[in-house]
Each structure stands twice: as structure tokens, then as C-alpha cells.
Motif scaffolding. Structure first.
Motif, PDB file in Angstrom:
ATOM      1  N   THR A   1       7.037  10.357  -9.581  1.00  0.00           N
ATOM      2  CA  THR A   1       5.871  10.886  -8.869  1.00  0.00           C
ATOM      3  C   THR A   1       6.012  12.372  -8.578  1.00  0.00           C
ATOM      4  O   THR A   1       5.071  13.159  -8.799  1.00  0.00           O
TER       5      THR A   1
ATOM      6  N   GLY B   1       4.952  12.457 -13.528  1.00  0.00           N
ATOM      7  CA  GLY B   1       4.979  11.516 -14.642  1.00  0.00           C
ATOM      8  C   GLY B   1       6.037  11.859 -15.670  1.00  0.00           C
ATOM      9  O   GLY B   1       6.791  12.837 -15.529  1.00  0.00           O
TER      10      GLY B   1
ATOM     11  N   TRP C   1     -12.380  -0.564  -8.196  1.00  0.00           N
ATOM     12  CA  TRP C   1     -12.768   0.835  -8.109  1.00  0.00           C
ATOM     13  C   TRP C   1     -14.104   1.109  -8.785  1.00  0.00           C
ATOM     14  O   TRP C   1     -14.822   2.052  -8.402  1.00  0.00           O
TER      15      TRP C   1
ATOM     16  N   ARG D   1     -13.380   5.661  -6.395  1.00  0.00           N
ATOM     17  CA  ARG D   1     -12.051   6.069  -6.864  1.00  0.00           C
ATOM     18  C   ARG D   1     -10.954   5.808  -5.838  1.00  0.00           C
ATOM     19  O   ARG D   1      -9.792   5.637  -6.196  1.00  0.00           O
TER      20      ARG D   1
ATOM     21  N   ARG E   1      -8.986   2.689  -6.719  1.00  0.00           N
ATOM     22  CA  ARG E   1      -8.292   2.530  -8.003  1.00  0.00           C
ATOM     23  C   ARG E   1      -6.813   2.295  -7.730  1.00  0.00           C
ATOM     24  O   ARG E   1      -6.188   3.067  -7.001  1.00  0.00           O
ATOM     25  N   GLU E   2      -6.253   1.265  -8.312  1.00  0.00           N
ATOM     26  CA  GLU E   2      -4.849   0.939  -8.085  1.00  0.00           C
ATOM     27  C   GLU E   2      -4.000   1.289  -9.300  1.00  0.00           C
ATOM     28  O   GLU E   2      -4.393   1.030 -10.442  1.00  0.00           O
ATOM     29  N   GLY E   3      -2.846   1.863  -9.033  1.00  0.00           N
ATOM     30  CA  GLY E   3      -1.952   2.276 -10.088  1.00  0.00           C
ATOM     31  C   GLY E   3      -1.025   1.164 -10.542  1.00  0.00           C
ATOM     32  O   GLY E   3      -1.089   0.024 -10.069  1.00  0.00           O
ATOM     33  N   ALA E   4      -0.113   1.525 -11.435  1.00  0.00           N
ATOM     34  CA  ALA E   4       0.785   0.541 -12.033  1.00  0.00           C
ATOM     35  C   ALA E   4       1.699  -0.091 -10.994  1.00  0.00           C
ATOM     36  O   ALA E   4       1.991  -1.294 -11.049  1.00  0.00           O
TER      37      ALA E   4
ATOM     38  N   SER F   1       1.143  -0.629  -7.775  1.00  0.00           N
ATOM     39  CA  SER F   1       0.380  -1.596  -6.983  1.00  0.00           C
ATOM     40  C   SER F   1       0.094  -2.863  -7.776  1.00  0.00           C
ATOM     41  O   SER F   1       0.229  -3.979  -7.259  1.00  0.00           O
TER      42      SER F   1
END
Length: 500
Positions: free
Chosen positions: A103, A107, A454, A459, A462-465, A467
């Protein structure tokens, strides 16, 4: 390596003989043998006859029997948590380091570029504002959606479902979420994102664990003429199996009019003696200076002092207490002990107690004590998301351990439709096989919903990898992923509440 023992230092020697009039039942899982657990499953021997149980004389005289398998099941769960303490701790530390590393550097491509440009960032310090625990890695939101202040909320007349109530709920759910982070992170969010006044972060001593195991922070909505003094307790840490073991432990002590109270939560707040005879000795009114190492603070006494100072500084201010998970249990116990000590100056200005995913704290007598003696009982709100496992522990296992909830329960389903419940939540002891299909279906539904929410909600949802992978754990153990503060924030912001 041998499994870590969750015993307290005082448990290294045999417990003293019970004093006359003691009411307590303390189960020490590190002393429980598998033959004891098997015996609990098959025989009807009194629980108080087992060597791993420390019972007061009044409790032992009742000849308590197991009643069902919940006592044995609890011991098995605690044995498993004990055995996995170090693996969970190491895996958690490594995972948080890796995810923070990714993070911080933007990335995988960012890592490569930063290596080339010699700007690689390595998260070696966990106490800086940009270091995230797993809670923040799953849900990094920090802003207050409506940015409410106490001045905009009539805290003397909060009604469930009202606009003012919703605005205050936004503050408490976010405060409960960020309480998991380090002091620098919390101060940055409170001061620079919320534009509140950060009073302090408190890392508190537990004499039975012999370490700083309880964390909380205090803030006011303004630096001058504040209307709100906010107290938020940190909850169960994701990778700390000792915290999880505390949540499920059936041990309790009697504290007079307070009834039977969960001993692990009492110890986290500042309990001084395990005996269930004299409430004043167990939880003395004055801070036990001789019992606390130099430079250490005890949660109840330190927070009581800080809150009193803030109320003197802000004559109009009202107190709001919150927490998620174990933090929710402490948010209930803090005003309860204030009531035990008749701290009317603070209780008279208590506006609300909001908890999220809170475990059970005591028996019916404790719930009645809180209702009768705590001024904020009319706005003691327990928010529960679907099949979250933690509000269903410690198990209600009478006559061994009678645990029940108090307050007003707002229960949200998988689509964030909320309703006020008159009784306990569905599947109250979690292991009812009749709910198995529904629980696994809800876990799958939450995972699918998280991928697409989302699109409808915006937005911010929106959930990331990280989560999504965490939600996938619900396919193995339903109710664990549902405990995340992420769904509690979503429920507060998106939920609709039926008031009938």
C-alpha cells in the motif's frame, strides 16, 4: 513449540480457598484436560467439581451441572485458540507488514519504480499515522459522511431511527472502527479529517495479564465549548487469539447489585480482585496506586479522570461511549462501574452508549442494573449485523453461566434492512444447526454483494482485494467475516430501520 498458555501470572499457583459468601465461577482453560472435556460431554458431574474450575462457596453449594454441551464446546474452542496464539500472531504481523508495504509503495508497479528511484518505503514502524491494521486494510474509510457535531444533535432527546440519532450513529460507528489503529493514526483522523479535538489515546494496564492490553481514545467535537465528549474503546484484534478467547470464556464473578459479570471484560477495564464477595474490593472506588507499576494506567480510573476533566472544561458537554466487539463490552461496563461507584457527576451527563458487534457482558441482573442505574439506558443501543458470531458469545449456558443482552438491539440483515428486536438475535448461541444453511448462504451473499454494491451505492462502497478475501473466510466459518466493522459502517450509512 509448546502451545502458549493463556493463564494469568496469578494462576501459576493454586487459587486460595473460597471466602464465605463468594459468588464466582472461573474456568481456567489452560488447566482443563481433554479427559475433563470428554467427561463434560458424557457425564452429569457438577461443573464445580472439575479441577480447572474455581468456584465460590455459594456457587459450589448449588451443585451446578453442565446442562448441555456448551461448556465443553467453550473449552475446546479456547484450547484451539490457545494452541494457535503464536502462529496467528506471527502470520498476522507478516501479513500486515506485507500489505502495508504494498500500500505504501502504490502497488507492485510502485514497488518496482521506487526500487529504481531509491524511494522504497518499508513499514518498520507500526506507530506512524499511515500504518494500517487489518481493520483499516479491509476498510480504509475515515471520513464522517454527514460530518455531524453534537451541537447539531439534540442529545437529550434521541429517538431510534430519527435523523439526529442517525447523525450520532455515524460518529460512534466510525469512532469504534478507528479505535483499532495506533495513536498517531487516530489523532490524525480525529483532528484533520473529522476536525474534532483529540484529547488523548490511552494504553492501559491489565494486572492479570501483566501488560498494556486495553486501549481507548477520548475526543471532543470542539476544543472550546464542546457539546460532546466521545470515549471509544478498542475491540478484539483480528490476529490476537487471546482476545477471542476472552470473548468466549464463560467465567463470571458476582458483584452485588451488578449481578454476575464476565470476568475477562472486568479485568480489561481494571478489576483488582477475582473474589466474588465484595464489589468494593474487586473494583475499588479509588485507583489502586500500590498495585499499578510506575508509569502505567488502568482503563477505568484513567478514563474516569479524563472524562471528568473534560466535563469541567466543557459545561455543556454530554458523554457518548462506544466500541466494537470487546470494545463494545467495555463501553457497557465503563458506565456500569461508574453507577456502582455512584459517580453521578459523570452519569448525569451521559447521553448515549452505542455498541457494535458487542459480546454478552453479564446476566439478567446486570442488564437490569444497567437499565435502572445508568442514565443513558434509554439510549443504550446494540447494533448487530446478521450472523456476526461475537454478539452470540459468551454462550448463554444456564445454570453454569447465564449471559444475556440488555439495551435496544438494532439488527441488520444482509441487505442492511434493520429492525428493532424485542428479544435476542436469531440463532442466539450460534451453533444451532437449523440456521446452518442460512448462515452459509448469507456469507456467500455478502461476498457477491461486496463485488457489486458500489455500482448502486457509489465509489465509497467499492471493496478491494483484501476486503474480498476477508469476506471469503465466511465461507469457512460463517459469522467471522460478518464481525468486521466494514459491514457496521455500511449498515449505519445505507440501512433502513423498521420501527414497528
Amino acid at each position: 513449540m509448546a502451545a502458549r498458555q493463556l493463564a494469568y501470572p496469578s494462576e501459576a499457583v493454586p487459587p486460595p480457598p473460597p471466602k464465605a459468601g463468594e459468588q464466582k465461577l472461573i474456568m481456567r482453560p489452560e488447566k482443563a484436560r481433554f479427559v475433563d472435556i470428554l467427561s463434560l460431554m458424557l457425564l452429569r458431574k457438577p461443573v464445580t467439581s472439575y479441577p480447572f474450575v474455581d468456584a465460590g462457596d455459594q456457587t459450589a453449594a448449588t451443585g451446578i451441572t453442565p446442562g448441555d454441551l456448551l461448556v465443553a464446546l467453550t473449552q475446546l474452542i479456547q484450547k484451539l485458540l490457545d494452541a494457535t496464539y503464536y502462529p496467528a500472531k506471527w502470520i498476522g504481523a507478516a501479513l500486515e507488514f506485507l500489505l502495508n508495504f504494498i500500500t505504501l509503495n502504490g502497488g507492485l508497479l510502485g514497488i518496482i519504480w521506487n526500487i529504481i528511484t531509491r524511494k522504497l518505503m518499508v513499514p518498520l514502524n507500526r506507530d506512524v499515522p499511515n500504518f494500517l491494521t487489518m481493520v483499516a486494510l479491509v476498510d480504509g474509510r475515515t471520513e464522517l459522511k454527514q460530518n455531524p457535531t453534537a451541537a447539531a444533535v439534540n442529545m437529550l432527546n434521541l429517538q431510534v431511527g430519527s435523523h439526529e440519532w442517525q447523525r450520532l450513529l455515524e460518529v460512534t460507528v466510525m469512532a469504534a472502527k478507528i479505535a483499532y489503529e495506533n495513536a498517531a493514526y487516530i489523532e490524525n483522523v480525529v483532528s484533520n479529517v473529522w476536525k474534532f479535538n483529540f484529547v488523548g489515546h490511552y494504553n492501559c494496564w491489565n494486572k492479570f495479564l501483566q501488560l498494556d492490553a486495553t486501549q481507548a481514545f477520548v475526543a471532543t467535537d470542539r476544543a472550546k465549548n464542546a457539546d460532546m465528549v466521545l470515549v471509544s474503546f478498542r475491540g478484539t484484534q483480528v490476529f490476537d487469539t487471546q482476545d477471542w478467547s476472552t470473548d468466549v470464556n464463560l467465567s463470571w464473578i458476582g458483584l452485588g447489585d451488578m449481578g454476575h459479570v464476565h470476568i475477562g471484560f472486568l479485568k480489561a477495564l481494571g478489576l483488582q480482585e477475582e473474589g466474588g464477595q465484595d464489589a468494593e474490593r474487586a473494583f475499588p472506588r479509588n485507583a489502586p496506586a500500590d498495585e499499578v507499576p510506575s508509569g502505567k494506567i488502568v482503563a477505568y480510573y484513567e478514563l474516569r479522570k479524563v472524562v471528568r476533566e473534560q466535563l469541567l472544561k466543557h459545561p455543556r458537554a454530554r458523554v457518548v461511549v462506544t466500541g466494537h466487539s470487546l470494545g463494545g463490552a467495555l463501553a457497557v461496563l465503563f458506565p456500569a462501574v461508574l453507577a456502582l461507584h455512584e459517580e453521578r457527576d459523570i452519569l448525569g451527563r451521559l447521553a448515549a452508549v452505542h455498541t457494535y458487534g458487542q459480546p454478552r457482558v453479564g446476566n439478567d441482573a446486570f442488564a437490569e442494573f444497567f437499565r435502572a442505574r445508568v442514565a443513558a439506558a434509554k439510549d443504550y443501543l446494540r447494533v448487530v449485523y446478521r450472523y456476526d458470531v461475537v454478539p452470540r458469545v459468551p454462550f448463554d449456558a444456564p445454570p453454569v453461566a447465564e449471559f444475556s443482552h440488555g439495551g435496544t438491539c438494532v439488527y441488520y440483515d444482509g441487505w442492511y434492512d434493520g429492525r428493532v428486536l424485542a428479544g435476542d438475535v436469531p440463532n442466539p448461541n450460534y451453533f444451532d444447526s437449523r440456521y446452518a444453511l442460512s448462515m452459509y448462504g448469507n456469507a456467500l451473499g455478502d461476498l457477491v454483494k461486496a463485488m457489486f454494491l458500489w455500482v448502486k451505492a457509489g465509489r465509497d462502497y467499492r471493496e478491494g482485494a483484501v476486503s474480498l478475501h476477508f469476506r471469503a473466510t465466511g465461507l469457512l466459518v460463517p459469522g467471522v467475516a460478518s464481525h468486521s466493522p466494514h459491514d457496521y459502517v455500511n449498515a449505519v450509512r445505507l440501512g433502513r430501520i423498521a420501527l414497528n
